[in-house]
Design a protein around this motif. Structure first.
Motif, PDB file in Angstrom:
ATOM      1  N   ARG A  22       0.819  -1.214   0.000  1.00  0.00           N
ATOM      2  CA  ARG A  22       0.000   0.000   0.000  1.00  0.00           C
ATOM      3  C   ARG A  22       0.851   1.260   0.000  1.00  0.00           C
ATOM      4  O   ARG A  22       0.336   2.349  -0.256  1.00  0.00           O
ATOM      5  CB  ARG A  22      -0.921   0.009   1.226  1.00  0.00           C
ATOM      6  N   PHE A  50     -10.590   0.670  -6.291  1.00  0.00           N
ATOM      7  CA  PHE A  50     -10.271  -0.552  -5.540  1.00  0.00           C
ATOM      8  C   PHE A  50      -9.231  -0.362  -4.424  1.00  0.00           C
ATOM      9  O   PHE A  50      -9.461  -0.776  -3.290  1.00  0.00           O
ATOM     10  CB  PHE A  50      -9.862  -1.680  -6.493  1.00  0.00           C
ATOM     11  N   PRO A  51      -8.082   0.302  -4.718  1.00  0.00           N
ATOM     12  CA  PRO A  51      -7.108   0.482  -3.641  1.00  0.00           C
ATOM     13  C   PRO A  51      -7.659   1.297  -2.464  1.00  0.00           C
ATOM     14  O   PRO A  51      -7.248   1.095  -1.321  1.00  0.00           O
ATOM     15  CB  PRO A  51      -5.963   1.248  -4.313  1.00  0.00           C
ATOM     16  N   ARG A  97     -10.899   1.205  -1.525  1.00  0.00           N
ATOM     17  CA  ARG A  97     -11.779   0.287  -0.797  1.00  0.00           C
ATOM     18  C   ARG A  97     -10.969  -0.653   0.081  1.00  0.00           C
ATOM     19  O   ARG A  97     -11.378  -0.985   1.188  1.00  0.00           O
ATOM     20  CB  ARG A  97     -12.635  -0.530  -1.782  1.00  0.00           C
ATOM     21  N   VAL A  98      -9.799  -1.057  -0.431  1.00  0.00           N
ATOM     22  CA  VAL A  98      -8.930  -1.968   0.312  1.00  0.00           C
ATOM     23  C   VAL A  98      -8.525  -1.360   1.660  1.00  0.00           C
ATOM     24  O   VAL A  98      -8.452  -2.053   2.669  1.00  0.00           O
ATOM     25  CB  VAL A  98      -7.674  -2.308  -0.529  1.00  0.00           C
ATOM     26  N   ARG A 103      -4.858   4.204 -10.863  1.00  0.00           N
ATOM     27  CA  ARG A 103      -4.994   3.273  -9.743  1.00  0.00           C
ATOM     28  C   ARG A 103      -3.768   3.316  -8.841  1.00  0.00           C
ATOM     29  O   ARG A 103      -3.873   3.226  -7.620  1.00  0.00           O
ATOM     30  CB  ARG A 103      -5.220   1.852 -10.270  1.00  0.00           C
TER      31      ARG A 103
END
Lengths: 229, 275
Positions: free
Chosen positions: A79, A102-103, A105-106, A150
Motif C-alpha cells: 500500500r 479498488f485500492p 476500498r482496500v 490506480r
C-alpha cells in the motif's frame, strides 16, 4: 526510501538474477532503472513488492525489512507503493472507476471520499470520460493511464512504472512520462524500469544501469550502454 | 457462467440426497404402520373373576411401550372366528353361549417393537393370564429389516454427501481458477486475504442458499406431483405427505448449501491466496 545492500538472488533453476546489487533511492527522487532483458530489472521489482525474497543481502522499502517482515504485513508494504505494470493488470470485470476505487476500498475509505477522489485522479490522467467503461473497451494508452490512476489514487510514497512505454505508441509514451514527471514534482518518488534508450536520454535524470545482475553504473544523465537493444 | 454450473451441480447432488432421505423416511413410516399391526393376545384364566379385569387391564397398560389395550369377550372372539371361516362358520354354532370353549382376552398393541418380547414375557408371567399368543417371528424379521433400511439410508446419504462435496469443491476450484488473475491483482494492490476472501465466501453462501431453494422446490414438485400420483395410481401404499417431511428436507438442503457454498469457497480460495 529504498535501500538495496549487497543483494543476491539465485532462482531454484540455477539462474543468478542478482549478483550483489546495492543502491539507495531517497524520497522524492526520479530514477530510471535500465538494462537488457534478463539483467535483473523484474527481479528488483519483485523484491520491492515482496513477491520474492533475496537469497542474500538486505532490502528496506519504506521502513519494511523485506527479509524479516511477516507475511501478513505484505499488503501494508504494497500500500506504500503504486505499481504501473507492463501488462496493466486491470480487473476486467470492473469499470475504470471501480478499478481506480479498488485500492481505496482496500484501505477502507468511505464512499463519500471515493466519489470525490476517483474523479479527481481520473482527471489528472485525463480519463474522466472513460470512467464507466471496462478495460477491454480502452486502447492500450488508456489502459495504461487507468493503471497509473490506480497507482496514484492512494497517494503512495513511491510510484513504480514497469516498461511504461513498452505497450503504447510514442505519443502516448511521451504523455505518460510527462505525467510521471508531474507526479514526481508533487513529491512522490518515481522509479521507471525500462530498456528504452531514447526515453532515458530525453530526460536528464538519475540512471541505475544493470547488467548480469550487477549495477554497472549509477549516475545522472543519459544511457551509458551503447550497444543495441 | 460459473454460477449456473455451481448451482446445477449443487442442485443435482442435493436432489439425490433429498430423495434418499425421503425414501428412508417413507420406509420408516411404512415400518411403523406395520409395527402397529403387531399385537399380543393375552388370554385370561377362567378362574379370574370379572371384577378383577379392570385392575388387570390397568396393570398391563402401565407397562412400558404398551400403546393400546383392548378387551375382547369370548363371545366376541367366537363371532370374529365365525366371520373368518365364512360359510363354514355354521359349524361353530354348537359352541355358542355356555358351550363357548374360548377365553376372554386382551389384545395389546406395542408402540416400540424393540420392547415387544419383554412385554410379551411380562404379560405371560402374570398369574391371571393363562397364556399369550404373539408374532415374535414376524417382529424379529421386521426389526432386522428396519435396521438394515436405516443403516443403508444413512450410508447412502453419507456416500452421496462425500461425492457431492468432491464434485462441488472441484466446481468451485474451477471458478476460482478462472478468477485467479483477479485475485492476484488484488494482492498486488495491497488487499489483505480477508478483504479478498469475504466477497467469494458471500458469493458461495448465496450460491448454496439459492441452490437449496431451487432444490427444495424441485423436490417438492417431484415428490408430490410425480411420485404422489404414481403411488396413488399403484394403489399400493400411500406416501408420507410432503408437509410432514419438509422441515427435515429444508434443514438438510440449507445445511448442505451453507457448508458447501460458504466453507467450500473459503477452503478453495486458500490456494490462490497463499500463492
Amino acid at each position: 526510501m529504498i535501500v538495496f545492500d549487497d543483494v543476491y538472488k539465485k532462482y531454484p533453476n540455477g539462474t543468478n538474477a542478482l549478483n550483489g546489487v546495492s543502491f539507495k533511492i531517497d524520497d522524492g527522487e526520479f530514477v530510471f532503472v535500465v538494462g537488457h532483458s534478463g539483467a535483473g530489472k523484474s527481479t528488483i521489482i519483485k523484491m520491492l513488492m515482496h513477491e520474492d525474497k533475496p537469497t542474500y543481502g538486505e532490502i528496506n522499502v519504506n521502513g519494511f525489512d523485506i527479509n524479516k517482515m511477516r507475511k501478513r504485513k505484505i499488503p501494508f508494504l504494497r500500500r506504500t507503493m503504486g505499481v504501473v505494470f507492463q501488462d496493466f493488470r486491470l480487473i476486467e470485470t470492473m469499470t475504470v472507476f471501480e478499478n481506480v476505487a479498488f485500492p481505496l476500498r482496500v484501505v477502507g475509505t468511505s464512499r463519500r471520499v471515493i466519489r470525490r477522489r476517483v474523479p479527481y485522479v481520473l482527471g489528472i490522467v485525463r480519463l474522466s470520460h472513460k470512467a464507466k467503461n471496462y478495460p477491454k473497451e480502452l486502447s492500450g494508452g488508456e489502459q495504461q493511464r487507468a493503471a497509473l490512476a490506480r497507482a496514484l489514487v492512494n497517494n503512495p510514497r513511491i510510484i513504480i512504472a514497469d516498461e511504461p512505454t513498452g505497450n503504447v505508441d510514442p505519443v502516448m509514451a511521451k504523455e505518460i512520462m510527462e505525467l510521471l514527471s508531474e507526479i514526481n514534482k508533487m513529491g512522490t518518488t518515481v522509479i521507471v524500469v525500462t530498456h528504452d534508450k531514447d526515453l532515458v536520454n530525453t530526460f536528464n535524470k538519475r540512471v541505475i544501469t544493470l547488467e548480469d545482475g550487477k549495477v554497472i553504473s549509477d549516475q545522472t544523465g543519459g544511457y551509458i550502454i551503447h550497444e543495441e537493444f | 457462467m460459473m454460477t449456473t454450473a455451481s448451482v446445477s451441480v449443487l442442485v443435482a447432488c442435493m436432489l439425490i440426497i433429498g430423495t434418499a432421505f425421503l425414501f428412508a423416511q417413507n420406509v420408516s413410516a411404512f415400518m411403523a404402520k406395520i409395527e402397529q399391526q403387531n399385537e399380543i393376545v393375552a388370554f385370561i384364566d377362567e378362574k379370574v373373576p370379572e371384577e378383577e379385569y379392570q385392575s388387570l387391564k390397568a396393570r398391563i397398560e402401565a407397562l412400558d411401550s404398551v400403546a393400546e389395550i383392548r378387551f375382547v369377550t369370548k363371545d366376541q372372539a367366537l363371532l370374529d372366528y365365525r366371520a373368518q371361516l365364512g360359510e363354514d362358520g355354521a359349524y361353530l354354532d354348537a359352541f355358542s353361549g355356555e358351550e363357548n370353549p374360548l377365553r376372554n382376552s386382551f389384545v395389546i398393541t406395542i408402540s416400540d417393537l424393540d420392547n415387544f418380547k419383554k412385554v410379551s414375557e411380562t404379560v405371560s408371567g402374570m398369574e391371571e393370564i393363562d397364556h399369550v399368543r404373539d408374532t415374535q417371528d414376524i417382529v424379529n424379521v421386521l426389526l432386522s429389516l428396519r435396521n438394515v433400511v436405516q443403516i443403508l439410508g444413512i450410508w447412502i446419504m453419507i456416500i452421496l454427501g462425500v461425492v457431492s462435496l468432491f464434485i462441488i469443491s472441484n466446481t468451485i476450484k474451477i471458478a476460482m481458477h478462472n478468477r485467479r488473475h483477479e485475485i492476484s491483482i488484488m494482492k498486488y494492490i495491497g488487499a489483505t486475504n480477508r478483504f479478498i476472501r469475504w466477497p467469494f465466501v458471500l458469493e458461495g453462501l448465496f450460491i448454496g442458499i439459492l441452490s437449496a431453494a431451487v432444490c427444495f422446490g424441485l423436490q417438492w414438485y417431484i415428490y408430490t406431483y410425480v411420485m404422489g400420483r404414481l403411488f396413488a395410481a399403484l394403489n399400493f401404499v400411500s406416501l408420507v405427505p410432503f408437509s410432514q417431511l419438509y422441515p427435515g428436507i429444508a434443514a438438510i438442503f440449507v445445511g448442505i448449501g451453507v457448508i458447501v457454498g460458504g466453507f467450500g469457497s473459503a477452503a478453495s480460495i486458500r490456494k490462490y491466496l497463499d500463492a
